[in-house]
Design a protein around this motif. Structure first.
Motif, PDB file in Angstrom:
ATOM      1  N   SER A 125       0.810  -1.226   0.000  1.00 28.25           N
ATOM      2  CA  SER A 125       0.000   0.000   0.000  1.00 28.25           C
ATOM      3  C   SER A 125       0.839   1.270   0.000  1.00 28.25           C
ATOM      4  N   MET A 126       2.177   1.144   0.050  1.00 23.64           N
ATOM      5  CA  MET A 126       3.029   2.325   0.055  1.00 23.64           C
ATOM      6  C   MET A 126       2.952   3.071  -1.271  1.00 23.64           C
ATOM      7  N   ASN A 127       3.153   4.389  -1.203  1.00 21.64           N
ATOM      8  CA  ASN A 127       3.153   5.198  -2.417  1.00 21.64           C
ATOM      9  C   ASN A 127       4.484   5.136  -3.163  1.00 21.64           C
ATOM     10  N   ALA A 128       5.519   4.620  -2.517  1.00 23.25           N
ATOM     11  CA  ALA A 128       6.822   4.508  -3.180  1.00 23.25           C
ATOM     12  C   ALA A 128       6.697   3.598  -4.404  1.00 23.25           C
ATOM     13  N   PRO A 129       7.441   3.903  -5.471  1.00 24.79           N
ATOM     14  CA  PRO A 129       7.272   3.152  -6.723  1.00 24.79           C
ATOM     15  C   PRO A 129       7.864   1.752  -6.732  1.00 24.79           C
ATOM     16  N   THR A 130       8.408   1.271  -5.615  1.00 24.45           N
ATOM     17  CA  THR A 130       8.974  -0.081  -5.601  1.00 24.45           C
ATOM     18  C   THR A 130       7.890  -1.118  -5.850  1.00 24.45           C
ATOM     19  N   LYS A 131       8.145  -2.003  -6.797  1.00 19.16           N
ATOM     20  CA  LYS A 131       7.237  -3.108  -7.072  1.00 19.16           C
ATOM     21  C   LYS A 131       7.877  -4.388  -6.554  1.00 19.16           C
ATOM     22  N   TRP A 132       7.362  -4.888  -5.444  1.00 17.55           N
ATOM     23  CA  TRP A 132       7.954  -6.068  -4.834  1.00 17.55           C
ATOM     24  C   TRP A 132       7.486  -7.333  -5.547  1.00 17.55           C
ATOM     25  N   SER A 133       8.374  -8.290  -5.644  1.00 18.68           N
ATOM     26  CA  SER A 133       8.058  -9.570  -6.265  1.00 18.68           C
ATOM     27  C   SER A 133       7.094 -10.347  -5.380  1.00 18.68           C
ATOM     28  N   GLU A 134       5.934 -10.711  -5.946  1.00 17.32           N
ATOM     29  CA  GLU A 134       4.963 -11.484  -5.176  1.00 17.32           C
ATOM     30  C   GLU A 134       5.516 -12.859  -4.818  1.00 17.32           C
ATOM     31  N   ASP A 135       6.347 -13.418  -5.696  1.00 19.31           N
ATOM     32  CA  ASP A 135       6.955 -14.715  -5.394  1.00 19.31           C
ATOM     33  C   ASP A 135       7.821 -14.628  -4.144  1.00 19.31           C
ATOM     34  N   SER A 136       8.582 -13.523  -4.015  1.00 23.60           N
ATOM     35  CA  SER A 136       9.450 -13.403  -2.839  1.00 23.60           C
ATOM     36  C   SER A 136       8.624 -13.153  -1.581  1.00 23.60           C
ATOM     37  N   ILE A 137       7.494 -12.459  -1.705  1.00 20.96           N
ATOM     38  CA  ILE A 137       6.618 -12.248  -0.543  1.00 20.96           C
ATOM     39  C   ILE A 137       6.023 -13.574  -0.090  1.00 20.96           C
ATOM     40  N   HIS A 138       5.558 -14.376  -1.046  1.00 15.40           N
ATOM     41  CA  HIS A 138       5.008 -15.694  -0.694  1.00 15.40           C
ATOM     42  C   HIS A 138       6.093 -16.580  -0.070  1.00 15.40           C
ATOM     43  N   SER A 139       7.321 -16.484  -0.601  1.00 10.77           N
ATOM     44  CA  SER A 139       8.423 -17.269  -0.058  1.00 10.77           C
ATOM     45  C   SER A 139       8.717 -16.860   1.381  1.00 10.77           C
ATOM     46  N   THR A 151      16.059 -23.991  11.888  1.00  8.74           N
ATOM     47  CA  THR A 151      17.033 -24.957  11.378  1.00  8.74           C
ATOM     48  C   THR A 151      18.452 -24.451  11.623  1.00  8.74           C
ATOM     49  N   SER A 152      19.411 -25.363  11.489  1.00  9.73           N
ATOM     50  CA  SER A 152      20.815 -24.990  11.732  1.00  9.73           C
ATOM     51  C   SER A 152      21.384 -24.104  10.633  1.00  9.73           C
ATOM     52  N   HIS A 153      20.738 -24.088   9.462  1.00  4.96           N
ATOM     53  CA  HIS A 153      21.219 -23.266   8.348  1.00  4.96           C
ATOM     54  C   HIS A 153      20.260 -22.106   8.087  1.00  4.96           C
ATOM     55  N   ALA A 154      19.757 -21.525   9.162  1.00  5.59           N
ATOM     56  CA  ALA A 154      18.788 -20.439   9.019  1.00  5.59           C
ATOM     57  C   ALA A 154      19.432 -19.206   8.386  1.00  5.59           C
ATOM     58  N   TYR A 155      18.611 -18.351   7.835  1.00  5.98           N
ATOM     59  CA  TYR A 155      19.059 -17.119   7.207  1.00  5.98           C
ATOM     60  C   TYR A 155      17.980 -16.068   7.423  1.00  5.98           C
ATOM     61  N   PRO A 156      18.319 -14.776   7.337  1.00  7.60           N
ATOM     62  CA  PRO A 156      17.294 -13.755   7.526  1.00  7.60           C
ATOM     63  C   PRO A 156      16.260 -13.823   6.397  1.00  7.60           C
ATOM     64  N   PRO A 157      14.985 -13.755   6.708  1.00  6.87           N
ATOM     65  CA  PRO A 157      13.982 -13.714   5.641  1.00  6.87           C
ATOM     66  C   PRO A 157      14.109 -12.410   4.870  1.00  6.87           C
ATOM     67  N   SER A 158      13.706 -12.434   3.599  1.00 11.64           N
ATOM     68  CA  SER A 158      13.858 -11.234   2.780  1.00 11.64           C
ATOM     69  C   SER A 158      12.921 -11.299   1.578  1.00 11.64           C
ATOM     70  N   ILE A 159      12.715 -10.140   0.983  1.00 12.71           N
ATOM     71  CA  ILE A 159      11.987 -10.049  -0.275  1.00 12.71           C
ATOM     72  C   ILE A 159      12.783  -9.132  -1.203  1.00 12.71           C
ATOM     73  N   GLY A 160      12.515  -9.224  -2.513  1.00 14.33           N
ATOM     74  CA  GLY A 160      13.217  -8.404  -3.484  1.00 14.33           C
ATOM     75  C   GLY A 160      12.260  -7.713  -4.425  1.00 14.33           C
ATOM     76  N   SER A 161      12.741  -6.676  -5.063  1.00 13.56           N
ATOM     77  CA  SER A 161      11.912  -5.950  -6.032  1.00 13.56           C
ATOM     78  C   SER A 161      11.871  -6.705  -7.355  1.00 13.56           C
ATOM     79  N   ARG A 162      10.850  -6.417  -8.161  1.00  9.55           N
ATOM     80  CA  ARG A 162      10.702  -7.121  -9.444  1.00  9.55           C
ATOM     81  C   ARG A 162      11.863  -6.833 -10.382  1.00  9.55           C
ATOM     82  N   THR A 163      12.336  -5.594 -10.384  1.00  9.21           N
ATOM     83  CA  THR A 163      13.374  -5.180 -11.333  1.00  9.21           C
ATOM     84  C   THR A 163      14.773  -5.317 -10.753  1.00  9.21           C
TER      85      THR A 163
END
Length: 229
Positions: A125-139, A151-163
């Motif tokens: 809902s942000m007005n910023a023009p970033t378009k986040w990848s829905e696949d990364s949000i679902h992940s 798990t022992s190989h945990a990592y920080p969760p993250s999402i990325g932009s489409r571009t």
């Protein structure tokens, strides 16, 4: 039993191959560390660096103004020029690799006292023009559903932009250090590098003392590459 002539021929071939590898290695190394430092500090690269920082800071101001979480608690700019592999003299069909790459990352840190799924909804809902990848949000949501951070190989969760060029990472629940956002200043040898935070005395550890989850919004831009001839 091997004849003396055959042994001498084998030794000569081994020496020839060793000298060939040494020559290829010397060629593949390309410019020296000092030569790359001079390039990284040149007026041409400095101008590109300054222009990139202006663009990233303008984007950061836009994010800070449109963020539903308020302005960032800290901003960190990491500028690095690193040595690369260079030309592959043994495989002429290998992809061309730079001998030096310069990149800038700007990190915006927020602490948000809301459940992560609601925070992800905020991003939509942000007005910023970033378009986040829905696949990364679902992940990212599956990361919580599967409790990957346990798990022992945990990592920080993250999402990325489409571009590409923008990413958002945050601390996972629990005490696993691997699943926490890390301080961004590089700890390895660089051709050239700076890491500047504002405010300079505010650490991620101190930010974690606030109620909520620590988020790191990262903007990334490469601005110069050097290739061997």
């Amino acid at each position: 039993m091997t004849s003396p002539l055959r042994r001498r021929s084998g030794q000569a071939a081994s020496l020839l191959f060793a000298f060939l590898l040494m020559g290829v290695g010397a060629c593949a190394r390309g410019p020296s560390q000092n030569e790359l430092k001079k390039i990284a500090a040149s007026d041409e690269v400095r101008q590109k660096r300054e222009q990139t920082e202006r663009e990233l800071r303008a984007r950061a101001d836009e994010i800070g103004a449109s963020s539903p979480w308020g302005p960032p608690l800290r901003t960190t700019v990491v500028d690095t020029c690193t040595r690369g592999g260079g030309k592959n003299y043994l495989d002429q069909n290998a992809p061309k690799q730079p001998v030096m790459s310069c990149m800038m990352r700007l990190h915006l840190y927020f602490v948000v006292d809301r459940p992560v799924p609601q925070v992800l909804q905020d991003l939509r809902s942000m007005n910023a023009p970033t378009k986040w990848s829905e696949d990364s949000i679902h992940s990212a949501l599956r990361y919580y559903e599967n409790k990957t951070y346990e798990t022992s190989h945990a990592y920080p969760p993250s999402i990325g932009s489409r571009t590409g060029g923008e990413g958002l990472a945050w601390d996972a629940p629990g005490d696993n250090v691997k699943s926490k956002v890390r301080e961004p200043c590089p700890g390895y040898k660089l051709v050239l590098g700076t890491c500047v935070s504002d405010p300079a005395d505010l650490t991620l550890t101190a930010m974690r003392e606030r109620p909520g989850t620590l988020f790191a919004w990262t903007l990334t831009a490469g601005y110069h590459e050097v290739y061997s001839t």
